[in-house]
Structure formats: C-alpha cells, structure tokens
Scaffold this motif. Sequence first.
Motif, PDB file in Angstrom:
ATOM      1  N   TYR A   1       0.775  -1.186   0.286  1.00 55.26           N
ATOM      2  CA  TYR A   1       0.112  -0.033  -0.140  1.00 55.26           C
ATOM      3  C   TYR A   1       0.921   1.746  -0.094  1.00 55.26           C
ATOM      4  O   TYR A   1       0.396   2.015  -0.168  1.00 55.26           O
TER       5      TYR A   1
ATOM      6  N   GLU B   1       6.762   7.224   4.721  1.00 56.96           N
ATOM      7  CA  GLU B   1       5.359   7.110   4.703  1.00 56.96           C
ATOM      8  C   GLU B   1       4.579   7.570   4.990  1.00 56.96           C
ATOM      9  O   GLU B   1       4.227   7.747   6.234  1.00 56.96           O
TER      10      GLU B   1
ATOM     11  N   VAL C   1       0.703   7.103   4.079  1.00 60.76           N
ATOM     12  CA  VAL C   1       0.052   6.921   3.323  1.00 60.76           C
ATOM     13  C   VAL C   1      -1.735   6.597   3.993  1.00 60.76           C
ATOM     14  O   VAL C   1      -1.381   6.001   4.677  1.00 60.76           O
ATOM     15  N   ASP C   2      -2.392   7.351   3.939  1.00 61.27           N
ATOM     16  CA  ASP C   2      -3.499   6.916   4.807  1.00 61.27           C
ATOM     17  C   ASP C   2      -4.143   6.066   3.999  1.00 61.27           C
ATOM     18  O   ASP C   2      -5.094   6.575   2.793  1.00 61.27           O
TER      19      ASP C   2
ATOM     20  N   LYS D   1       8.215  10.233  12.334  1.00 60.31           N
ATOM     21  CA  LYS D   1       7.144   9.568  11.676  1.00 60.31           C
ATOM     22  C   LYS D   1       5.967   8.969  13.285  1.00 60.31           C
ATOM     23  O   LYS D   1       5.382   8.477  13.639  1.00 60.31           O
TER      24      LYS D   1
ATOM     25  N   ASN E   1       2.068   8.597  14.499  1.00 57.01           N
ATOM     26  CA  ASN E   1       1.815   7.778  14.696  1.00 57.01           C
ATOM     27  C   ASN E   1       1.099   8.072  16.408  1.00 57.01           C
ATOM     28  O   ASN E   1       0.194   6.775  17.156  1.00 57.01           O
TER      29      ASN E   1
ATOM     30  N   ARG F   1      -1.539  10.086  17.101  1.00 55.45           N
ATOM     31  CA  ARG F   1      -2.694   8.883  16.791  1.00 55.45           C
ATOM     32  C   ARG F   1      -2.742   8.262  18.011  1.00 55.45           C
ATOM     33  O   ARG F   1      -4.490   8.319  18.834  1.00 55.45           O
TER      34      ARG F   1
ATOM     35  N   THR G   1     -12.208  10.189  18.231  1.00 56.16           N
ATOM     36  CA  THR G   1     -13.864   8.631  18.593  1.00 56.16           C
ATOM     37  C   THR G   1     -13.499   7.796  18.359  1.00 56.16           C
ATOM     38  O   THR G   1     -12.487   7.474  19.269  1.00 56.16           O
TER      39      THR G   1
ATOM     40  N   LEU H   1      -8.118  -0.505  17.939  1.00 59.44           N
ATOM     41  CA  LEU H   1      -7.657  -0.233  16.832  1.00 59.44           C
ATOM     42  C   LEU H   1      -6.848  -0.775  16.081  1.00 59.44           C
ATOM     43  O   LEU H   1      -5.607  -1.720  16.402  1.00 59.44           O
ATOM     44  N   GLY H   2      -6.841  -0.379  15.034  1.00 66.13           N
ATOM     45  CA  GLY H   2      -6.328  -1.541  14.338  1.00 66.13           C
ATOM     46  C   GLY H   2      -5.361  -1.255  13.157  1.00 66.13           C
ATOM     47  O   GLY H   2      -4.895   0.107  13.516  1.00 66.13           O
TER      48      GLY H   2
ATOM     49  N   CYS I   1      -0.147   0.391  11.940  1.00 68.97           N
ATOM     50  CA  CYS I   1       0.476   1.529  11.958  1.00 68.97           C
ATOM     51  C   CYS I   1       0.048   1.587  13.021  1.00 68.97           C
ATOM     52  O   CYS I   1       1.412   1.420  14.140  1.00 68.97           O
TER      53      CYS I   1
ATOM     54  N   TYR J   1     -10.328  -2.798   9.121  1.00 66.99           N
ATOM     55  CA  TYR J   1      -9.590  -1.724  10.899  1.00 66.99           C
ATOM     56  C   TYR J   1     -10.938  -0.810  10.645  1.00 66.99           C
ATOM     57  O   TYR J   1     -10.254   0.141  11.528  1.00 66.99           O
ATOM     58  N   LYS J   2     -11.170  -0.126   9.819  1.00 68.19           N
ATOM     59  CA  LYS J   2     -12.021   1.127   9.426  1.00 68.19           C
ATOM     60  C   LYS J   2     -12.713   1.026   9.016  1.00 68.19           C
ATOM     61  O   LYS J   2     -12.565   0.963   7.784  1.00 68.19           O
TER      62      LYS J   2
ATOM     63  N   ARG K   1     -19.759   2.805  16.950  1.00 66.81           N
ATOM     64  CA  ARG K   1     -19.075   3.571  16.299  1.00 66.81           C
ATOM     65  C   ARG K   1     -19.809   5.168  16.804  1.00 66.81           C
ATOM     66  O   ARG K   1     -19.550   6.083  15.700  1.00 66.81           O
TER      67      ARG K   1
HETATM   68  N1  SAJ Z   1      -9.342   5.540  15.294  1.00 70.66           N
HETATM   69  C1  SAJ Z   1      -9.922   5.531  16.495  1.00 70.66           C
HETATM   70  N2  SAJ Z   1     -10.536   6.845  16.518  1.00 70.66           N
HETATM   71  C2  SAJ Z   1     -10.470   7.744  15.664  1.00 70.66           C
HETATM   72  C3  SAJ Z   1      -9.284   7.756  14.915  1.00 70.66           C
HETATM   73  C4  SAJ Z   1      -8.784   6.306  14.675  1.00 70.66           C
HETATM   74  O1  SAJ Z   1     -10.533   4.272  16.704  1.00 70.66           O
HETATM   75  O2  SAJ Z   1     -10.329   9.235  16.183  1.00 70.66           O
HETATM   76  C5  SAJ Z   1      -9.120   3.986  14.851  1.00 70.66           C
HETATM   77  C6  SAJ Z   1      -9.547   3.548  13.073  1.00 70.66           C
HETATM   78  O3  SAJ Z   1     -10.860   2.909  13.732  1.00 70.66           O
HETATM   79  C7  SAJ Z   1      -8.637   2.637  13.298  1.00 70.66           C
HETATM   80  C8  SAJ Z   1      -7.358   2.623  13.627  1.00 70.66           C
HETATM   81  O4  SAJ Z   1      -7.552   3.659  15.144  1.00 70.66           O
HETATM   82  O5  SAJ Z   1      -9.054   0.966  13.479  1.00 70.66           O
HETATM   83  C9  SAJ Z   1      -5.892   3.649  12.458  1.00 70.66           C
HETATM   84  O6  SAJ Z   1      -6.979   4.671  12.045  1.00 70.66           O
HETATM   85  P1  SAJ Z   1      -5.593   5.611  11.237  1.00 70.66           P
HETATM   86  O7  SAJ Z   1      -6.470   6.415   9.863  1.00 70.66           O
HETATM   87  O8  SAJ Z   1      -5.854   6.357  12.459  1.00 70.66           O
HETATM   88  O9  SAJ Z   1      -4.877   4.317  10.502  1.00 70.66           O
HETATM   89  P2  SAJ Z   1      -4.076   4.111   9.830  1.00 70.66           P
HETATM   90  O10 SAJ Z   1      -3.751   2.717  10.033  1.00 70.66           O
HETATM   91  O11 SAJ Z   1      -5.231   3.500   8.059  1.00 70.66           O
HETATM   92  O12 SAJ Z   1      -3.916   5.393   8.905  1.00 70.66           O
HETATM   93  C10 SAJ Z   1      -2.772   6.271   9.526  1.00 70.66           C
HETATM   94  C11 SAJ Z   1      -2.938   7.855   8.523  1.00 70.66           C
HETATM   95  N3  SAJ Z   1      -3.992   7.607   9.231  1.00 70.66           N
HETATM   96  C12 SAJ Z   1      -4.217   8.520   9.157  1.00 70.66           C
HETATM   97  O13 SAJ Z   1      -3.527  10.205   9.265  1.00 70.66           O
HETATM   98  C13 SAJ Z   1      -5.009   9.489   8.994  1.00 70.66           C
HETATM   99  C14 SAJ Z   1      -1.634   8.398   8.835  1.00 70.66           C
HETATM  100  O14 SAJ Z   1      -0.811   8.298   9.935  1.00 70.66           O
HETATM  101  C15 SAJ Z   1      -0.161   6.975   8.896  1.00 70.66           C
HETATM  102  O15 SAJ Z   1       0.327   7.422   7.098  1.00 70.66           O
HETATM  103  C16 SAJ Z   1      -0.268   5.554   8.655  1.00 70.66           C
HETATM  104  O16 SAJ Z   1      -1.456   5.367   9.402  1.00 70.66           O
HETATM  105  C17 SAJ Z   1       0.785   5.596   8.433  1.00 70.66           C
HETATM  106  O17 SAJ Z   1       0.747   4.664   7.600  1.00 70.66           O
HETATM  107  O18 SAJ Z   1       1.240   5.123   9.259  1.00 70.66           O
END
Ligand code: SAJ
Length: 438
Positions: free
Chosen positions: A25, A167, A169-170, A220, A224, A227, A266, A271-272, A275, A338-339, A422
């Motif tokens: 990806y 990277e 990538v979202d 990086k 993450n 988050r 939210t 947490l899936g 990354c 996972y999302k 959710r």
């Molecule tokens: N999630 C929550 N609550 C939130 C946000 C996310 O429960 O408020 C959950 C999601 O459902 C999911 C998990 O957290 O299960 C991760 O979601 P995510 O969108 O943060 O993670 P990824 O792995 O799809 O993508 C992220 C990218 N996301 C965003 O920036 C929004 C980015 O951080 C990175 O580029 C990417 O991981 C990476 O490659 O590290």
Amino acid sequence: MDFQIELTNKFQNHSARVVILGLGYVGLPLAVVFADAGYTVIGVDPIREKVDAIQQGKSYIADVPSEQVARLVKEGKLSATVDFSVIRDADAVSICVPTPLLKTGDPDLSFIVSARDSVAKYMHPGMVIILESSTYPGTTRELVLPKLVEASGLVVGKDFFLAFSPERVDPGREDWTTVNTPRVVGGITPACGVVAAELYSHALKTVIPVSSVEVAEMAKLLENTFRLINIGLVNELAIMCNRLGVDVWEVIDAAATKPFGFMKFTPGPGLGGHCIPIDPLYLSWKLRSLNYTAKFIELASEINTNMPRFVVGKVQDALNDQRKPLKGSRILVLGAAYKPDIDDLRESPAIDVIGLLKQKGADVQYHDPYIPAIDHDAISLQSVPDLMESVRHADCVVIVTNHANYDYPSILESAALVVDTRNAMGTLGRNHPKVVRL
Ligand code: SAJ
C-alpha cells in the motif's frame, strides 16, 4: 567522479532508474508516482502474483487505478519483477517493506534486514538508498548502514547515499495522496539528505529536509504515537462517561466546537491497522533498550487493547436488560475491516470482538461488504449473504466498523437490539430504546 552531481542530473532530466522494494500500500503508489514523474521504475516484490498483476496492467491497491498501472507499463515507465538483481542498474532504491511485530510484541525487522541484504548484494557506486518503512530511531544508521558499507567498501555520503523518508499513506484517502502529502527526508550525511530530497522533489509536491535520519524516523513515530495516545484518551473517556452516565459522543462533539487547541478523535471497539497500534511500540521497544519506559505509549496501548472486552461487556449488559444471556444469543457483527470503507482486516478489533463473543458462547455471524471471509486463528467465518435477513434474525447487532454504505435507518428498524461502537447511527441512535452506544 562526483556521484552527487551525476545523480542530481539524472533526477533533473528524469533519466533516473528507480527500484522500489516492496509493492504494497506504500510501494505501489510510490512506484506509479515516480513513473508518472518520468523516472523509469522497476518494482520488486517476492510475491509473484503482485508482479504478474502489475505486468498485466492491473492494480491490487484500492488507491491505485489499474488504468494508471496499465498506461505506465505500456509506456515502459513501470515494470515489476521478483528479481532483486535489477538493483545493479538502479540509480535509486526505495525500501517500502512491512515493519510488523513478532508474537512477542517486539519489532519484526526481518523485512528490512532482507531488503538491506538484497541492496548490499547488488549495490554499486553512484546510487541513493531510502528506507521508507516506519521504524525505531536508529534503524537506518545502526541496522542498515553498516552492512551496506561492509558489503560494498564504499563511502556513504560520497560513493553512495543513504536516507530515511517516512511514508504517510492514509489508505482510502483521496484528498491527501502520495503526490501532495509533504514528505520528510533525512540523510546519514548532509549530502545523503540533499540527494534523497532531490529524487523526491521531481515527483512530489513538497519535500521537507531534516538534519538526520533519526529526526525523520522519530517524526514519523511522533505522528503515529500522537494518534495512538489520543485514541486511547477518548477510549478511556468512553469508559469514564459510561461510569458517569454521560453520553461520550455528545461530550466529544461539544468539545470539538472549540475552534483552536483541540483535535477530534472518536472512541471505538479498539485500534486496528498495521501502523497506529504497531509503530509506537517500535519506539517504546527502543526506549526500553535505553532503560526508559515510554509511559504514554504503554498506557494508551493497554487501554486500546482492552476496548474489545469493554464492547463485549456492553453487549452482555444490553442482552441482560432484555433477559437474554449472551450464551446462545445470535450476534451479528457489522463491519470487520479495521476502519470504514476499506478492505483491510489487519489488527482489526472486529477479530477480537468476534473471538471474545464466541468464547462466551454466543452464536456469532458477521457482515462486511469489503471482507468476504475471515480466517484468523480460531475464527473461520464468511460474511453473511443476506444482510437484512441476518439483522432480523439477530438477538443483537454490533456495529464494529461504520462503513458508509450501510443503510443504518433500515438496520435500526429491523434489528431487535443494536450496540453501536462507532456512533454510526448518529442522532438516530441517541436515546433510542433499541440502541446502546459506547
Ligand atoms: N481510530 C479510532 N478513533 C479515531 C481515529 C482512528 O478508533 O478517532 C481507529 C480506526 O478505526 C483504526 C485505527 O484507529 O482502527 C487506525 O486508524 P487511522 O486512520 O489512524 O490509521 P491508518 O493505519 O489507516 O492510517 C494511518 C494514517 N491515518 C491518518 O493520518 C488519518 C496515517 O497516520 C499514517 O500515514 C498511516 O497510518 C501510516 O502508514 O502510518
């Protein structure tokens, strides 16, 4: 021979040959972006099916259209192979391999080590190597560099150049893509950073040079970890609001009206992804080796990991209020990815929720328009063929992933009971007798 000038010229006149190691990806979107920029790109992946798909002009990554792959392959700008020896003729090599965890919870660096060794075997003077995989600060300098120098006898920063560029990538996102997302780049030496930045600058909109590979690696992980911790915060908030009898969703919406100094996250069932739940553990693992405990990461991970159990408790209580034991009840889990709106099951909390429900004796089915089957550990299930039929027959519907294409009003009408992890139902679900929210 000044290899820095030679490479810079090749990047500027787009005659550079770029090899991408790892066509997932991250790697495939980068390969098409580099090819579209005019470089000649060869993608390398040990999985023959991926290579064949690309050679046939087909994409297997939702964010990359097959038409783009087909056009670039036809133009001779993009090709794919399982043969790592193409590195021999590369001017640039980008390493885009996975960095998962071992069963022990420690980093699994085997993919980086394998890619490093392939580069070491075929590298030559006058090339730049960039590691893109999310990893702990120090990986590029401590794990990658020594082997390259030992194998080639070349001088880094003079004969070859080594950098780290994470990277970003979202998956599934359309507004921020590989081309327009700012790209951080740090080199082992200043010249390494300059050469790597030059490669990206002719393909990506914004390049952000930093002073070292460690700064780029750590930036990086900050992204993450930020988050992970904020998701852990709102997940704990959900648990606290549950104890207080306060609606966590209304609380978060109210706080989110603050136009500055706040960013909305939210709560959810866990947490899936490959990354957010994983990359920060590379950082805490590294710090443990330096006799330091990354407290926020460990606490947030503990809270996030516990959310599937919290959700199953909500299901058990909701059924109990209807005088139904969880054991033997028919549960339909909605959404397994996972999302929302993607087809990726990795580290999905849905797997944990389903596993826990089955452990407690529930009769569990699931539906997900993007995930036709789950075959994971003790779980082997197919997505139910008739969604509404299964909704009608369930004692409880558990919304785990809020895909946009579900008809939530119809589901609410037909369901006997809904546990909405959710807030997928939105205002429909607030104070509704059939709906229990986190
Ligand atoms: N999630 C929550 N609550 C939130 C946000 C996310 O429960 O408020 C959950 C999601 O459902 C999911 C998990 O957290 O299960 C991760 O979601 P995510 O969108 O943060 O993670 P990824 O792995 O799809 O993508 C992220 C990218 N996301 C965003 O920036 C929004 C980015 O951080 C990175 O580029 C990417 O991981 C990476 O490659 O590290």
